[in-house]
Design an enzyme around this catalytic site. Structure first.
Site, PDB file in Angstrom:
ATOM      1  N   THR A   3       0.992  -0.718   0.188  1.00 34.47           N
ATOM      2  CA  THR A   3       0.016  -0.235   0.106  1.00 34.47           C
ATOM      3  C   THR A   3       0.450   0.720  -0.413  1.00 34.47           C
ATOM      4  O   THR A   3       2.180   0.772   0.547  1.00 34.47           O
ATOM      5  CB  THR A   3      -0.795   0.206   1.377  1.00 34.47           C
ATOM      6  N   SER A  27      -9.016  -1.563   5.219  1.00 36.91           N
ATOM      7  CA  SER A  27      -9.096  -1.134   5.511  1.00 36.91           C
ATOM      8  C   SER A  27      -7.572   0.793   5.700  1.00 36.91           C
ATOM      9  O   SER A  27      -8.072   1.538   6.719  1.00 36.91           O
ATOM     10  CB  SER A  27      -7.702  -1.561   6.887  1.00 36.91           C
TER      11      SER A  27
HETATM   12  N1  GLY Z   1      -5.006  -4.562   1.025  1.00 38.92           N
HETATM   13  C1  GLY Z   1      -4.691  -4.031   2.410  1.00 38.92           C
HETATM   14  C2  GLY Z   1      -6.076  -2.496   2.632  1.00 38.92           C
HETATM   15  O1  GLY Z   1      -6.945  -2.426   1.702  1.00 38.92           O
HETATM   16  O2  GLY Z   1      -6.814  -3.254   3.934  1.00 38.92           O
END
Ligand code: GLY
Length: 474
Positions: free
Chosen positions: A284, A356
């Site tokens: 992320t 998240s």
């Molecule tokens: N891929 C982790 C999230 O979106 O929480």
């Protein structure tokens, strides 16, 4: 999530499950989750959303044409850039996953020595198609053919129909005040609801008086995290497919009820909290930007693991996500982030997995833009942002200090507090005496943030943490 010209908007470009996906697709013959299928196979890839989301944001709110906005990225891909030590180390860490796919192996391995130039000609060609044709250049034509061809050969589910059907959405941000400051954040399937619940539960606690990272502050924070993750695990999913009681979960009555569950002296173990829930029924990357016109934007985007499932689309120069692991593969069984989620987040065709990710904007009490923040880090995103906000807004740290201060995380299961290096031994001892398990954890999150200064101008701060792989277990 962005504000410009006085309007705030959220762009939801979360990936979707392919039409052929099913709730039990990651279960092996023994009825247990096949972790490798859920994270390392082409089945783990959900229909990509970033291209549609960023193109939608540019179309609706951009001042410059798409080709101009993309030109620097195309130049970096075509002409290359010197590999930093951090990128070299992170490719080396992901090597076992990248090694398993011949295309990724040829693109990224052996990990380049820091300082050597990494050129990505195929990626540049894919980006040029998008620059020329917009999102059609990705969801149809040669890029789509290559992606679907790889799926057909390698046992994946994504079809041309799935790619053509993908739509990013403009949605209304969630809003709640915290100590007089409007806070705007990402609605479900993003993580902002849990963040607002945490702020709501913690608002009446005098954390400024009990102090930054003292046991007296960390205990209610960890207990609030467990309560909010209990709601997340049981009740949250894609609001387009399952009813998500957003208003009830953010109502003062519900937040008061959750707050009353916090024993001021003792940790409530996860099994006791979970049992109480049953009676109630029912990677992320993050960047934050401020501009001279008062615009503020927070963007979080991810392939899930660093380098996704490690599989690249032949000839196109890009990696595939493994976001399907963010769904519940089996109720109660942990995903890569240790989250034990419920049926609201079960896999279904076209559904978006719970996330998240919670890009967040905060305003001054008079409504002027103040902060943009967010973070990578899987399930630790929400608690990372919470602590940046509390450190800045309650403890009065400047933004750099607020981002850098050691963080904790708790998510009901596993039933323990993860604490970064730097938590004082005294706080740890006191927390353990209250019944908390405390584990020293690797660095969590990377909350690159920006603040609009009262006197004009803005101040950005890069999270000094070394990016760690967010996966708890593959
Ligand atoms: N891929 C982790 C999230 O979106 O929480």
């Amino acid at each position: 999530l962005a504000i410009g010209g006085g309007t705030a908007v959220a762009v939801n470009f979360r990936e979707t499950a392919p039409a052929a996906a099913s709730a039990t697709m990651f279960l092996g013959p023994d009825g247990q989750v096949d972790r490798s299928r859920a994270t390392r196979s082409l089945l783990s890839t959900a229909v990509p959303g970033s291209v549609a989301g960023l193109a939608l944001a540019q179309r609706c709110y951009g001042r410059l044409p798409l080709a101009q906005v993309m030109a620097p990225a195309i130049r970096l891909a075509a002409q290359g850039f010197p590999v930093s030590r951090e990128l070299g180390d992170s490719l080396a860490a992901a090597a076992p996953r990248l090694q398993a796919d011949p295309v990724s192996r040829s693109l990224f391995l052996p990990p380049p020595v820091p300082g050597t130039v990494l050129r990505q000609g195929e990626l540049a060609a894919s980006l040029r198609r998008i620059a020329a044709e917009g999102e059609r250049g990705f969801y149809t034509g040669p890029v789509a053919d290559a992606l679907v061809g790889a799926m057909e050969r390698g046992g994946g589910l994504i079809t041309h129909g799935d790619l053509r059907a993908y739509r990013a959405q403009l949605v209304r941000p969630l809003r709640r005040e915290f100590r007089g400051h409007p806070v705007l954040t990402m609605p479900p399937p993003g993580g902002g609801l849990t963040l607002l619940q945490l702020l709501g539960i913690l608002e009446p606690f005098d954390l400024a008086a009990t102090g930054l990272n003292s046991a007296a502050s960390l205990h209610p924070m960890a207990e609030a995290m467990n309560l909010a993750y209990r709601d997340r695990n049981a009740l949250l999913g894609d609001p387009d497919q399952v009813p998500v009681p957003v208003e009830r979960l953010l109502s003062p009555a519900h937040l008061d009820r959750l707050r009353r569950r916090i024993d001021p002296q003792r940790h409530t173990p996860a099994p006791a909290l979970e049992a109480a829930a049953a009676t109630e029924g029912t990677n992320t990357t993050h960047l934050s930007v401020a501009d001279r016109q008062g615009g503020l934007a927070a963007l979080t985007t991810t392939l899930n693991f660093p380098y996704g499932n490690g599989i690249s689309v032949p000839g196109m120069g890009f990696l595939l996500n493994n976001e399907m692991d963010d769904f519940t593969a089996l109720p109660g069984s942990a995903n890569a982030f240790g989250l034990r989620q419920g049926t609201a987040n079960a896999i279904a065709p076209g559904k978006r997995p719970l996330s998240s990710m919670a890009p967040t904007l905060v305003f001054r009490p008079d409504g002027r833009p103040w902060l943009a923040t967010g973070s990578p880090g899987g399930s630790r995103i929400i608690t990372t942002i919470l602590q940046v906000l509390l450190n800045r807004m309650v403890h009065g740290l400047n933004l750099a200090g607020a981002v850098a201060a050691p963080r904790i995380h708790s998510q009901l299961w596993p039933d323990r507090i993860d604490a970064e290096e730097g938590l004082s031994p005294d706080s740890r001892r006191l927390l353990e005496a209250m019944g908390h398990g405390v584990r020293q954890a690797p660095a969590m999150g990377a909350a690159n943030s920006v603040e609009v200064l009262a006197g004009g101008g803005s101040l950005g701060t890069v999270d000094p943490r070394r990016a760690e792989g967010p996966a708890v277990a593959e």
